[in-house]
Design a protein around this motif. Sequence first.
Motif, mmCIF file in Angstrom:
data_model
loop_
_atom_site.group_PDB
_atom_site.id
_atom_site.type_symbol
_atom_site.label_atom_id
_atom_site.label_comp_id
_atom_site.label_asym_id
_atom_site.label_seq_id
_atom_site.Cartn_x
_atom_site.Cartn_y
_atom_site.Cartn_z
ATOM 1 N N GLU A 1 1.271 -0.516 -0.047
ATOM 2 C CA GLU A 1 -0.059 0.041 0.475
ATOM 3 C C GLU A 1 1.148 0.882 0.271
ATOM 4 O OE1 GLU A 1 -3.122 2.054 2.911
ATOM 5 O OE2 GLU A 1 -3.163 -0.076 2.981
ATOM 6 N N ALA A 2 0.584 2.470 -0.753
ATOM 7 C CA ALA A 2 1.297 3.251 -0.945
ATOM 8 C C ALA A 2 1.411 4.561 0.186
ATOM 9 C CB ALA A 2 1.232 4.165 -2.469
ATOM 10 N N GLN A 3 1.972 4.845 1.330
ATOM 11 C CA GLN A 3 2.088 5.496 2.077
ATOM 12 C C GLN A 3 2.432 6.902 1.999
ATOM 13 O OE1 GLN A 3 1.484 3.811 5.518
ATOM 14 N NE2 GLN A 3 0.866 1.995 3.813
ATOM 15 N N PRO A 4 1.356 7.763 2.187
ATOM 16 C CA PRO A 4 1.413 9.244 2.008
ATOM 17 C C PRO A 4 3.066 9.906 3.262
ATOM 18 C CG PRO A 4 -0.672 8.727 3.739
ATOM 19 C CD PRO A 4 -0.187 7.451 2.699
ATOM 20 N N GLN A 5 3.462 10.524 2.173
ATOM 21 C CA GLN A 5 4.322 11.348 3.519
ATOM 22 C C GLN A 5 3.814 11.876 4.427
ATOM 23 O OE1 GLN A 5 7.852 10.416 2.897
ATOM 24 N NE2 GLN A 5 7.699 9.207 1.705
ATOM 25 N N ILE A 6 4.743 12.373 4.953
ATOM 26 C CA ILE A 6 4.798 13.409 6.316
ATOM 27 C C ILE A 6 5.011 14.410 6.425
ATOM 28 C CG2 ILE A 6 5.238 13.932 8.766
ATOM 29 C CD1 ILE A 6 5.557 10.748 9.138
ATOM 30 N N PRO A 7 4.352 15.867 6.088
ATOM 31 C CA PRO A 7 5.025 16.888 5.395
ATOM 32 C C PRO A 7 6.190 17.615 6.527
ATOM 33 C CG PRO A 7 2.553 16.807 6.174
ATOM 34 C CD PRO A 7 3.246 15.398 5.826
ATOM 35 N N TYR B 1 5.678 14.686 26.078
ATOM 36 C CA TYR B 1 5.035 15.663 24.876
ATOM 37 C C TYR B 1 5.780 17.221 24.836
ATOM 38 C CZ TYR B 1 2.097 11.574 24.601
ATOM 39 O OH TYR B 1 1.705 10.540 24.849
ATOM 40 N N HIS B 2 5.762 17.425 23.069
ATOM 41 C CA HIS B 2 6.138 18.466 23.420
ATOM 42 C C HIS B 2 5.339 19.306 21.517
ATOM 43 C CE1 HIS B 2 8.299 22.481 24.718
ATOM 44 N NE2 HIS B 2 8.760 22.858 23.646
ATOM 45 N N THR B 3 5.536 20.489 21.800
ATOM 46 C CA THR B 3 4.577 21.230 20.752
ATOM 47 C C THR B 3 5.928 21.136 19.728
ATOM 48 O OG1 THR B 3 5.858 23.477 20.996
ATOM 49 C CG2 THR B 3 3.543 23.169 21.879
ATOM 50 N N GLY B 4 5.715 21.651 18.152
ATOM 51 C CA GLY B 4 6.532 21.557 16.825
ATOM 52 C C GLY B 4 6.021 20.395 16.481
ATOM 53 N N GLY B 5 6.898 19.967 14.789
ATOM 54 C CA GLY B 5 6.670 19.607 14.149
ATOM 55 C C GLY B 5 5.095 19.341 13.780
ATOM 56 N N VAL B 6 4.416 18.687 13.260
ATOM 57 C CA VAL B 6 3.121 18.622 12.576
ATOM 58 C C VAL B 6 2.597 18.000 13.998
ATOM 59 C CG1 VAL B 6 1.952 17.873 10.222
ATOM 60 C CG2 VAL B 6 4.728 17.491 10.117
ATOM 61 N N ARG B 7 2.522 17.272 14.227
ATOM 62 C CA ARG B 7 1.262 16.749 15.025
ATOM 63 C C ARG B 7 1.639 16.643 16.177
ATOM 64 N NH1 ARG B 7 -1.483 12.197 11.917
ATOM 65 N NH2 ARG B 7 -2.946 13.276 10.745
ATOM 66 N N PHE C 1 11.352 13.018 18.301
ATOM 67 C CA PHE C 1 10.421 12.106 17.686
ATOM 68 C C PHE C 1 8.814 12.637 17.442
ATOM 69 C CE2 PHE C 1 12.591 8.816 19.315
ATOM 70 C CZ PHE C 1 13.450 8.285 18.023
ATOM 71 N N GLU C 2 9.053 12.581 15.649
ATOM 72 C CA GLU C 2 7.534 13.159 15.241
ATOM 73 C C GLU C 2 6.468 13.144 15.835
ATOM 74 O OE1 GLU C 2 4.156 15.061 13.804
ATOM 75 O OE2 GLU C 2 6.079 15.837 13.077
ATOM 76 N N ARG C 3 5.195 12.614 15.875
ATOM 77 C CA ARG C 3 3.863 12.463 16.518
ATOM 78 C C ARG C 3 3.137 11.828 15.654
ATOM 79 N NH1 ARG C 3 0.875 14.427 21.772
ATOM 80 N NH2 ARG C 3 -0.028 12.550 21.053
ATOM 81 N N THR C 4 3.117 12.107 14.419
ATOM 82 C CA THR C 4 2.319 11.980 12.718
ATOM 83 C C THR C 4 3.023 10.219 12.901
ATOM 84 O OG1 THR C 4 2.188 13.927 11.996
ATOM 85 C CG2 THR C 4 1.815 11.772 11.077
ATOM 86 N N ALA D 1 -1.378 10.455 6.364
ATOM 87 C CA ALA D 1 -2.390 11.789 6.384
ATOM 88 C C ALA D 1 -3.770 11.346 7.308
ATOM 89 C CB ALA D 1 -3.620 11.058 5.079
ATOM 90 N N ASP D 2 -3.905 10.054 7.784
ATOM 91 C CA ASP D 2 -5.362 9.826 8.630
ATOM 92 C C ASP D 2 -5.159 10.108 9.841
ATOM 93 O OD1 ASP D 2 -7.517 8.658 10.035
ATOM 94 O OD2 ASP D 2 -6.997 6.950 9.664
ATOM 95 N N THR D 3 -6.538 11.367 10.736
ATOM 96 C CA THR D 3 -6.716 12.185 11.303
ATOM 97 C C THR D 3 -5.928 11.809 12.847
ATOM 98 O OG1 THR D 3 -8.855 12.237 11.571
ATOM 99 C CG2 THR D 3 -8.423 14.016 10.207
#
Length: 146
Positions: free
Chosen positions: A30-36, A62-68, A83-86, A92-94
């Motif tokens: 399955e193609a995986q969407p990229q994390i922005p 947890y800390h702010t920053g990144g995408v999520r 690490f990014e939390r996404t 892309a799933d919410t």
Amino acid sequence: MNWLSSSRTLLAVIAAAGVGLCTGCGSNSEAQPQIPLAAFNEVLNLTDQQNSNLRFDNGAVYHTGGVRGLIVVRQNASTYLAFERTCTYNSADTCARVKFVQFAQIFDPCCKSQFNFQGQVQGGPANLPLRRYSTSLSGNILTITN
């Protein structure tokens, strides 16, 4: 032929070649969407009470920053990972947002992927490690950047 029509022709050839090259992409998986990408520069004071979990090996916050948002993990007194939390599976799933279980693992409750505190996949459908950001320690100040 003028330069404008030459440019259009070249772009059409490049686009067609790109489509041809990707015809077999993801045929077996399955193609995986990229994390922005998100540009940021976050600073954590390790003596702040909100960061008290980072006083112990394998402690995380947890800390702010990144995408999520970020998960910051203490490896030892001089090494911290961020690490990014996404989640890397269906990013892309919410609901694709990882959480940590103190002193155990990082997981995505949505897809059930599990990661260790080095960001490597331990189980579930994810096959890519968590996105890791750069960290720099100076005294009690930890800087995290992308």
